[in-house]
Each structure stands twice: as structure tokens, then as C-alpha cells.
Design an enzyme around this catalytic site. Structure first.
Site, mmCIF file in Angstrom:
data_model
loop_
_atom_site.group_PDB
_atom_site.id
_atom_site.type_symbol
_atom_site.label_atom_id
_atom_site.label_comp_id
_atom_site.label_asym_id
_atom_site.label_seq_id
_atom_site.Cartn_x
_atom_site.Cartn_y
_atom_site.Cartn_z
ATOM 1 C CE LYS A 1 7.382 3.946 16.354
ATOM 2 N NZ LYS A 1 6.354 3.751 15.422
ATOM 3 C CE LYS B 1 2.240 1.929 7.838
ATOM 4 N NZ LYS B 1 3.114 1.075 8.652
ATOM 5 C CE LYS C 1 10.757 3.718 11.144
ATOM 6 N NZ LYS C 1 9.706 3.368 10.207
HETATM 7 P P1 ATP Z 1 5.848 3.640 12.173
HETATM 8 O O1 ATP Z 1 7.003 4.414 11.622
HETATM 9 O O2 ATP Z 1 4.605 4.415 12.337
HETATM 10 O O3 ATP Z 1 6.224 2.834 13.379
HETATM 11 P P2 ATP Z 1 6.335 2.007 9.962
HETATM 12 O O4 ATP Z 1 6.164 2.818 8.756
HETATM 13 O O5 ATP Z 1 7.684 1.665 10.495
HETATM 14 O O6 ATP Z 1 5.459 2.587 11.101
HETATM 15 P P3 ATP Z 1 5.478 -0.794 9.887
HETATM 16 O O7 ATP Z 1 4.186 -1.238 9.410
HETATM 17 O O8 ATP Z 1 5.720 -0.955 11.308
HETATM 18 O O9 ATP Z 1 5.579 0.722 9.518
HETATM 19 O O10 ATP Z 1 6.632 -1.430 9.006
HETATM 20 C C1 ATP Z 1 6.443 -2.371 7.984
HETATM 21 C C2 ATP Z 1 7.790 -2.719 7.395
HETATM 22 O O11 ATP Z 1 8.370 -1.569 6.751
HETATM 23 C C3 ATP Z 1 8.828 -3.151 8.451
HETATM 24 O O12 ATP Z 1 9.567 -4.237 7.965
HETATM 25 C C4 ATP Z 1 9.703 -1.939 8.622
HETATM 26 O O13 ATP Z 1 11.014 -2.270 9.043
HETATM 27 C C5 ATP Z 1 9.697 -1.380 7.212
HETATM 28 N N1 ATP Z 1 9.977 0.061 7.216
HETATM 29 C C6 ATP Z 1 9.274 1.019 7.866
HETATM 30 N N2 ATP Z 1 9.798 2.225 7.641
HETATM 31 C C7 ATP Z 1 10.875 2.038 6.831
HETATM 32 C C8 ATP Z 1 11.831 2.921 6.239
HETATM 33 N N3 ATP Z 1 11.772 4.220 6.440
HETATM 34 N N4 ATP Z 1 12.801 2.387 5.467
HETATM 35 C C9 ATP Z 1 12.851 1.047 5.238
HETATM 36 N N5 ATP Z 1 11.976 0.174 5.770
HETATM 37 C C10 ATP Z 1 10.996 0.643 6.550
#
Ligand code: ATP
Ligand code: LTN
Length: 322
Positions: A111, A196, A193
Site C-alpha cells: 500500500k 476498495k 486482488k
Molecule cells: P482495501 O483493499 O481498500 O484495503 P478491502 O476491500 O480489503 O480494502 P476490508 O474492509 O479491509 O476491505 O476487508 C474486509 C474483509 O474482506 C477482510 O476479511 C478481507 O480479507 C476481505 N477481502 C477484501 N478483499 C478481498 C478479496 N479481493 N477477496 C477475498 N476477500 C477479500
């Protein structure tokens, strides 16, 4: 019953990666555990947020969790910043965490890449706050997507280190990752991945037309063969999404599309996703209208506050504070 704790950031639109990697599993195993789910707004501010949008996203995230099936009678839902013990314990844990442990965290490396001057100390220290979230509640199980397992490992290490000095203060938690779905990739960049921050997502509140367009333009390859082959990142990711939304197994899916091309598969995939997300969107709108979200979050905070304060008091006492 075993205690579950997990969190989600209100830092943007909740996407199908969040849903398939985390939320769906939380909903499905609600009856088996003692559950706490937290909207981690303090984690969201590790990168700059617009105040008005952040406030809205906190409520939207709560509404979406409820719409996905989190039942406020079975699970506690609350906002991290409503319980000050999280920040306080994070500071204390900082003082028991070697710099080297934090420097190993791959999410921080990813990040912060290419934006040295903008990166906050908070982003670096993010896993200490996450450890505090987990350790405050004697958590046994932390259900997360694959990207978070290293952070849960760190929480375990911090708990063990603290316990080795002061005795059995913290329960040592365990990450649980549900496969497939633990790592849903971006539609345009299937090597990254779904995240958000990116424009490469399907949001839970996307319209049916948007979903169809996004899937139609998703990156695949020139093979045009519909097979689960993890070396072919684009089609593998789409097939995984199909598997999770349709409930069919991999063999059934390959058979179903054996004579078909990517365009037909993508059309079917879009419909499977639309059919599952539509009721969530409708339920979300009902919940939002009902005005219940605020009350549920307040009730949730009232439930967890005494637990968090008790643990924090124990920790402060044992290390000689106050
Ligand atoms: P960012 O990518 O902006 O850091 P994020 O989408 O990872 O945010 P979080 O709110 O931090 O969002 O994650 C919430 C849950 O969703 C966590 O358990 C994380 O591991 C899971 N998660 C996030 N992205 C993925 C993905 N692409 N595939 C599977 N699980 C995910
Ligand atoms: N860092 C997590 C969100 C998070 C979390 C937690 C997850 C914050 N605190 C405690 C599980 C347990 C993420 O998904 N990015």
C-alpha cells in the site's frame, strides 16, 4: 461457544471480494459462534477520507452487512471508534511490538509503494490496532480473506509475547480463511486482488446493467477454453466467482460450458451474480428507509463496551498503569 471477531473498513464500496471472502462466511456460521462484527472506521482513516463520505459509508457498510444476512439478534455489530478501548489498547500493544515484526507486513509494503511522502504512521501501525480489536474480546476465531492472515499471525505473536511476560492475559486467536473465495481478483487486472480503492470491482450495490457491463469487459485470454486452471488468472477468477454464486461444483461448471465460448459464459455469470445481489440491494434499501441502522449500532456498542473496558482495565493494571 467459540468467539468470533472480524472487521470491515468503511473506506469505499463493499465489493464481491469482501462478500465472498468474508461476509458470506460470517453470515453462514452465525449460529455456530458468539459473533462480533466491527466497522473499522479508525482503520479507514489510515488513508485520508472525506468526512461526510466516511460518515455515510459507515452507515452504508452496516446496512449492507444486515442486508447480506447479519442478524443483530445473533451477532453484535458496532463501530470501532465508538469504543475508545480499541485505540487505548493499540497504544499499549505498540509498546510490546518490535519494529521488525511490523516491517515484515506485506500489506503495508504494497500500500505504501510509490507514495513515500504521503504514507501515514497510522498505515504502518494498522496491524497493532487490528490486534487490539481482536485481543480485547478473547477472540478464538478471526474469519478473514487471505490478505489478512499475516495480520492475524501478528496478533497471535503479540498476544503470546505479552502472555510470556505477564501470564495468561490474552486468548491467542486463529485466522480462518474460507476457500475458494479467499482471494477474489480484479476484473481488469486479475493479477491484483479486488480492492476498495480500485475501479476493478463489482460493488454489492451496483445496478444489474453495471454488473453485466463489467463482466462483459473482464479480462480473459485467447484460449477460449472454460476450465479451472489457476495459471490463467482472468478466466480462473471468473470461474471462481461463478462457482461461489451458483453453488455448482467445478466439474459441473466445466461440463456446462464445455461447448461454449467466453461470451456465453460471461452472460451466464452476469445473470448468476445479478440474481444473488438483487435481493441484497433491495433489502439494503428497506433497512436504510427503516431508520434502524443507528439503533442497531448503538445497541452493539453498548453490548461490547463492558467487555472491552474490563479487558483494558486488566491489561492496564497488570502492566502497572494508573
Ligand atoms: P482495501 O483493499 O481498500 O484495503 P478491502 O476491500 O480489503 O480494502 P476490508 O474492509 O479491509 O476491505 O476487508 C474486509 C474483509 O474482506 C477482510 O476479511 C478481507 O480479507 C476481505 N477481502 C477484501 N478483499 C478481498 C478479496 N479481493 N477477496 C477475498 N476477500 C477479500
Ligand atoms: N484489516 C482488516 C480489517 C480489520 C479486521 C480487524 C479484520 C480491522 N480489524 C479485526 C479482522 C479482525 C482488513 O480487512 N483489511
Amino acid at each position: 461457544m467459540k468467539k468470533v471477531f472480524s472487521g470491515i473498513k468503511p473506506s469505499g464500496d463493499i465489493h464481491i471480494g469482501n462478500y465472498l471472502g468474508a461476509i458470506k462466511g460470517w453470515v453462514d456460521s452465525q449460529d455456530d459462534f458468539d459473533n462480533i462484527f466491527c466497522i473499522v472506521d479508525l482503520h479507514a482513516i489510515t488513508v485520508q477520507q472525506d468526512p461526510k463520505i466516511l460518515k455515510e459509508k459507515i452507515r452504508e457498510t452496516a446496512g449492507l452487512l444486515l442486508a447480506c444476512g447479519i442478524d443483530s439478534e445473533k451477532s453484535v455489530l458496532f463501530v470501532q471508534s465508538h469504543i475508545s478501548a480499541h485505540s487505548e489498547l493499540a497504544w499499549i500493544l505498540n509498546c510490546f511490538t518490535p519494529m521488525g515484526w511490523m516491517q515484515r507486513m506485506t500489506q503495508f509494503k504494497e500500500k505504501s509503494e510509490g507514495q513515500k511522502d504521503k504514507v501515514s504512521v497510522g498505515l504502518f501501525d494498522y496491524p497493532a490496532l487490528m490486534s487490539a480489536d481482536i485481543l480485547l474480546y478473547d477472540t478464538d476465531i478471526v474469519p478473514v480473506g487471505e490478505d489478512q492472515t499475516q495480520h492475524v499471525e501478528l496478533a497471535r505473536d503479540i498476544a503470546k509475547r505479552f502472555n510470556s511476560i505477564y501470564g495468561q492475559v490474552f486468548n491467542v486467536p486463529k485466522a480462518v480463511v474460507t476457500k475458494p473465495g479467499a482471494r477474489i481478483m480484479g476484473l481488469q487486472k486479475p493479477e491484483n486482488k479486488m480492492s476498495k480503492g480500485g475501479s476493478d470491482t463489482i460493488g454489492l450495490l451496483d445496478s444489474a446493467d453495471d454488473i453485466r457491463k463489467k463482466i462483459a469487459s473482464a479480462v480473459t485470454d485467447s484460449d477460449n477454453e472454460i476450465k479451472f486452471d489457476s495459471n490463467r488468472a482472468g478466466i480462473y477468477n471468473l470461474l471462481t466467482i461463478y462457482e461461489l454464486f451458483s453453488g455448482l461444483d467445478q466439474g459441473e461448471i466445466e461440463k456446462k460450458f464445455a461447448e461454449k465460448g467466453y461470451a456465453d459464459f460471461k452472460k451466464d455469470l452476469a445473470e448468476v451474480v445479478v440474481v444473488d445481489l438483487e435481493p441484497i440491494r433491495e433489502k439494503y434499501n428497506d433497512i436504510k428507509e427503516s431508520g434502524e441502522i443507528e439503533k442497531i449500532l448503538e445497541k452493539g456498542a453498548d453490548k461490547v463496551r463492558p467487555i472491552a473496558e474490563k479487558k483494558l482495565k486488566e491489561v492496564k493494571n497488570i502492566i502497572g498503569l494508573g
